[in-house]
Design a protein around this motif. Structure first.
Motif, PDB file in Angstrom:
ATOM      1  N   PRO A   1      -0.961 -36.952  14.095  1.00  4.67           N
ATOM      2  CA  PRO A   1      -1.744 -36.349  12.955  1.00  4.67           C
ATOM      3  C   PRO A   1      -2.381 -37.496  11.929  1.00  4.67           C
ATOM      4  O   PRO A   1      -2.116 -39.055  12.068  1.00  4.67           O
ATOM      5  N   THR A   2      -3.114 -37.038  11.496  1.00  3.27           N
ATOM      6  CA  THR A   2      -4.162 -38.011  10.233  1.00  3.27           C
ATOM      7  C   THR A   2      -3.999 -38.289   9.221  1.00  3.27           C
ATOM      8  O   THR A   2      -3.964 -38.937   8.734  1.00  3.27           O
ATOM      9  N   GLY A   3      -2.884 -37.298   8.696  1.00  3.73           N
ATOM     10  CA  GLY A   3      -2.614 -36.933   7.164  1.00  3.73           C
ATOM     11  C   GLY A   3      -3.267 -36.513   6.378  1.00  3.73           C
ATOM     12  O   GLY A   3      -3.235 -35.609   5.206  1.00  3.73           O
ATOM     13  N   ASN A   4      -4.172 -36.026   7.219  1.00  7.14           N
ATOM     14  CA  ASN A   4      -5.179 -34.429   6.099  1.00  7.14           C
ATOM     15  C   ASN A   4      -4.726 -33.479   6.587  1.00  7.14           C
ATOM     16  O   ASN A   4      -4.843 -33.147   7.678  1.00  7.14           O
ATOM     17  N   ALA A   5      -4.598 -32.221   5.983  1.00  8.33           N
ATOM     18  CA  ALA A   5      -4.030 -31.039   6.916  1.00  8.33           C
ATOM     19  C   ALA A   5      -4.765 -30.442   6.967  1.00  8.33           C
ATOM     20  O   ALA A   5      -4.545 -29.793   8.150  1.00  8.33           O
ATOM     21  N   GLU A   6      -6.314 -29.703   6.510  1.00 10.51           N
ATOM     22  CA  GLU A   6      -6.919 -29.299   7.324  1.00 10.51           C
ATOM     23  C   GLU A   6      -7.405 -30.177   8.085  1.00 10.51           C
ATOM     24  O   GLU A   6      -7.654 -29.058   9.601  1.00 10.51           O
ATOM     25  N   VAL A   7      -7.323 -31.257   7.979  1.00 12.23           N
ATOM     26  CA  VAL A   7      -8.288 -31.955   9.497  1.00 12.23           C
ATOM     27  C   VAL A   7      -6.968 -31.932  10.826  1.00 12.23           C
ATOM     28  O   VAL A   7      -7.611 -31.227  11.796  1.00 12.23           O
TER      29      VAL A   7
ATOM     30  N   ARG B   1      -6.947 -28.053  12.175  1.00 13.38           N
ATOM     31  CA  ARG B   1      -8.083 -29.014  13.322  1.00 13.38           C
ATOM     32  C   ARG B   1      -7.746 -29.201  14.837  1.00 13.38           C
ATOM     33  O   ARG B   1      -8.251 -28.023  15.493  1.00 13.38           O
ATOM     34  N   LEU B   2      -7.928 -30.153  14.240  1.00 13.38           N
ATOM     35  CA  LEU B   2      -6.741 -30.810  15.249  1.00 13.38           C
ATOM     36  C   LEU B   2      -6.375 -30.080  16.800  1.00 13.38           C
ATOM     37  O   LEU B   2      -5.591 -29.804  17.609  1.00 13.38           O
ATOM     38  N   ASP B   3      -5.029 -29.352  15.978  1.00 10.34           N
ATOM     39  CA  ASP B   3      -4.415 -29.005  16.367  1.00 10.34           C
ATOM     40  C   ASP B   3      -4.442 -27.484  17.331  1.00 10.34           C
ATOM     41  O   ASP B   3      -4.225 -26.967  18.377  1.00 10.34           O
ATOM     42  N   ARG B   4      -5.811 -27.145  16.963  1.00 16.05           N
ATOM     43  CA  ARG B   4      -6.486 -26.027  17.278  1.00 16.05           C
ATOM     44  C   ARG B   4      -6.849 -26.403  18.938  1.00 16.05           C
ATOM     45  O   ARG B   4      -7.485 -24.953  19.774  1.00 16.05           O
ATOM     46  N   LEU B   5      -7.564 -27.754  19.275  1.00 15.76           N
ATOM     47  CA  LEU B   5      -8.054 -27.921  20.180  1.00 15.76           C
ATOM     48  C   LEU B   5      -6.636 -27.932  21.241  1.00 15.76           C
ATOM     49  O   LEU B   5      -6.856 -27.291  22.729  1.00 15.76           O
ATOM     50  N   GLY B   6      -5.739 -27.513  20.682  1.00 14.75           N
ATOM     51  CA  GLY B   6      -4.825 -26.902  22.035  1.00 14.75           C
ATOM     52  C   GLY B   6      -4.752 -25.735  22.427  1.00 14.75           C
ATOM     53  O   GLY B   6      -4.392 -25.419  23.422  1.00 14.75           O
ATOM     54  N   ASP B   7      -5.130 -25.011  21.620  1.00 12.58           N
ATOM     55  CA  ASP B   7      -5.703 -23.438  22.206  1.00 12.58           C
ATOM     56  C   ASP B   7      -6.321 -23.412  23.498  1.00 12.58           C
ATOM     57  O   ASP B   7      -6.560 -22.236  24.069  1.00 12.58           O
ATOM     58  N   ALA B   8      -7.215 -24.071  24.093  1.00 14.82           N
ATOM     59  CA  ALA B   8      -8.180 -24.665  24.776  1.00 14.82           C
ATOM     60  C   ALA B   8      -7.144 -24.414  26.476  1.00 14.82           C
ATOM     61  O   ALA B   8      -7.863 -23.580  27.136  1.00 14.82           O
TER      62      ALA B   8
END
Length: 106
Positions: free
Chosen positions: A37-43, A46-53
């Motif tokens: 986690p980066t601490g920025n909820a928006e970022v 988006r990074l969690d969305r990579l798990g969809d791949a």
């Protein structure tokens, strides 16, 4: 003597051998890449969305990557668009001298 096997015996033999799942190298498989986690909820979203791949075939990865890239680019653009508060003026005694517009000619 006959080469026939009783019917009940054939069924037992077929059941005794477990069917191995067929290996498909093109099948989706999770990469299990850790995402910190980066601490920025928006970022982070988006990074969690990579798990969809992980659950898509290779031809579906591009859509996910482009969506994540677009979202991260938008988040960075939003950082540039936010106005910063004006810097406080230094105290009078600490101000830099005003530039001199008088040029001496020698």
């Amino acid at each position: 003597m006959t080469d026939s096997v009783p019917e009940g015996r054939v069924a037992e033999t077929a059941e005794a051998v477990p069917a191995e799942p067929e290996y498909d190298p093109a099948a989706p498989a999770p990469l299990d890449v850790p995402r910190t986690p980066t601490g920025n909820a928006e970022v982070d979203a988006r990074l969690d969305r990579l798990g969809d791949a992980d659950h898509l075939a290779t031809d579906g990865h591009l859509e996910v990557y482009e969506d994540v890239h677009r979202g991260l680019r938008d988040a960075l653009t939003a950082l540039d668009a936010r106005p910063e508060p004006p810097a406080p003026a230094p105290p009078y005694g600490n101000r830099a001298p005003a530039p001199s517009y008088h040029q001496s000619r020698s």
